[in-house]
Enzyme design. Structure first.
Site, short mmCIF file in Angstrom:
data_model
loop_
_atom_site.label_atom_id
_atom_site.label_comp_id
_atom_site.label_asym_id
_atom_site.label_seq_id
_atom_site.Cartn_x
_atom_site.Cartn_y
_atom_site.Cartn_z
N ASP A 7 0.85 -1.19 0.00
CA ASP A 7 0.00 0.00 0.00
C ASP A 7 0.88 1.23 0.00
O ASP A 7 2.03 1.20 0.49
CB ASP A 7 -0.93 0.01 1.21
CG ASP A 7 -1.98 1.12 1.10
OD1 ASP A 7 -2.78 1.08 0.14
OD2 ASP A 7 -1.97 2.04 1.94
N GLU A 9 0.79 5.80 0.23
CA GLU A 9 0.09 7.07 0.40
C GLU A 9 0.83 8.09 -0.46
O GLU A 9 2.04 7.96 -0.68
CB GLU A 9 0.06 7.51 1.87
CG GLU A 9 -0.63 6.53 2.81
CD GLU A 9 -2.10 6.30 2.49
OE1 GLU A 9 -2.71 7.19 1.85
OE2 GLU A 9 -2.63 5.25 2.87
N HIS A 57 -4.44 10.86 4.91
CA HIS A 57 -3.35 10.14 5.59
C HIS A 57 -2.71 10.89 6.75
O HIS A 57 -1.96 10.29 7.53
CB HIS A 57 -2.27 9.73 4.58
CG HIS A 57 -1.73 10.84 3.72
ND1 HIS A 57 -1.11 11.96 4.22
CD2 HIS A 57 -1.70 10.96 2.36
CE1 HIS A 57 -0.71 12.74 3.22
NE2 HIS A 57 -1.06 12.16 2.08
N HIS A 152 -5.71 6.76 7.03
CA HIS A 152 -5.06 5.77 6.18
C HIS A 152 -3.57 5.75 6.51
O HIS A 152 -2.94 6.80 6.73
CB HIS A 152 -5.24 6.12 4.70
CG HIS A 152 -6.64 5.91 4.21
ND1 HIS A 152 -6.92 5.46 2.95
CD2 HIS A 152 -7.83 6.08 4.81
CE1 HIS A 152 -8.22 5.37 2.79
NE2 HIS A 152 -8.80 5.75 3.92
N ASP A 157 -2.67 -0.39 6.41
CA ASP A 157 -3.59 -0.84 5.36
C ASP A 157 -3.09 -2.11 4.68
O ASP A 157 -3.88 -2.97 4.30
CB ASP A 157 -3.79 0.27 4.32
CG ASP A 157 -4.64 1.41 4.87
OD1 ASP A 157 -5.09 1.31 6.04
OD2 ASP A 157 -4.86 2.40 4.16
#
Length: 234
Positions: A7, A9, A57, A152, A157
């Site tokens: 994952d 960001e 985030h 997030h 995640d």
């Protein structure tokens, strides 16, 4: 089988428009069990994040200012993911951003490093058509605890995705029952070929056939002779 749950960001939604990575998280799974290995970095994107991205985030420009550039961690990252199946939710987004960062450094895309890409979002849409299939929605549907996900986070995640993926695919290769993380055990049931088994056919007795006919006659009467099975049997 080596799988990496991935994952990221970012500063915004478009790598093509110059948005950059601000966080990357990877969790390794070997033969459907978490190995305990992970890779996680916050990154200095060398540009400001869009306010909407920060709301998602929580990584401010000030927080990221002293973090390493992607160039400083790229070799570690590529070594970690090489020759693995990468599983990401909406994989085209994460892989697109990583490939853009690799291109800036003159390096080939992820696929050239022996990686195969699996999009868990596409899997979820196929398994649960017409339903919400965000990571949060899947956690709720599959009873994965995401109560710590106020914002997030790439590593958080990736861990949630690993749990969601196992629950979405449980039973495809083996039955795995996790008892506990502390000294617990797992139970695996190997696949069995049923082709060699002959199932017995037990014929209905005369009384059972008569009772069945009585039920059909009642249904036939109630539907005024429009029972489909009579036509099929004829």
């Amino acid at each position: 089988m080596r799988q990496i749950f991935l994952d990221t960001e970012t500063t915004g939604l478009s790598a093509a428009d110059g948005d950059r990575l601000v966080e990357i998280g990877c969790i390794e799974m070997l033969n459907r069990r978490l190995s305990g290995r992970h890779l996680h970095h916050y990154l200095n994107p060398q540009r400001s994040s869009h306010p909407d991205a920060v709301r998602v985030h929580g990584l401010t420009d000030e927080f990221l200012a002293d973090k390493p550039l992607f160039a400083a961690v790229v070799d570690e990252f590529l070594e970690f993911v090489a020759d693995a199946e990468l599983i990401a939710h909406n994989a085209s987004f994460d892989v697109g951003f990583i490939d853009a960062e690799l291109a800036r450094l003159g390096k080939p895309p992820l696929a050239a490093h022996g990686c195969t890409i699996t999009d868990s979002l596409l899997m979820a849409r196929e398994q649960f058509p017409g339903k919400a299939n965000s990571l949060d929605a899947l956690c709720k549907r599959l009873e994965v605890d995401n109560s710590n996900r106020a914002l997030h986070g790439a590593l958080l995640d990736a861990g949630l995705l690993a749990e969601v993926y196992i629950r979405m695919t449980r039973g495809q290769d083996s039955l795995v029952i996790e008892v506990s993380e502390e000294g617990g055990s797992t139970l695996e049931v190997a696949a069995i070929d049923l082709a060699g088994f002959e199932l017995p056919v037990i014929a209905a007795s005369a009384d059972e056939q008569a009772a069945h006919e009585a039920v059909l006659a009642d249904l036939d009467k109630a539907s005024k002779g429009r029972t489909i099975w009579r036509e099929v049997m004829a």
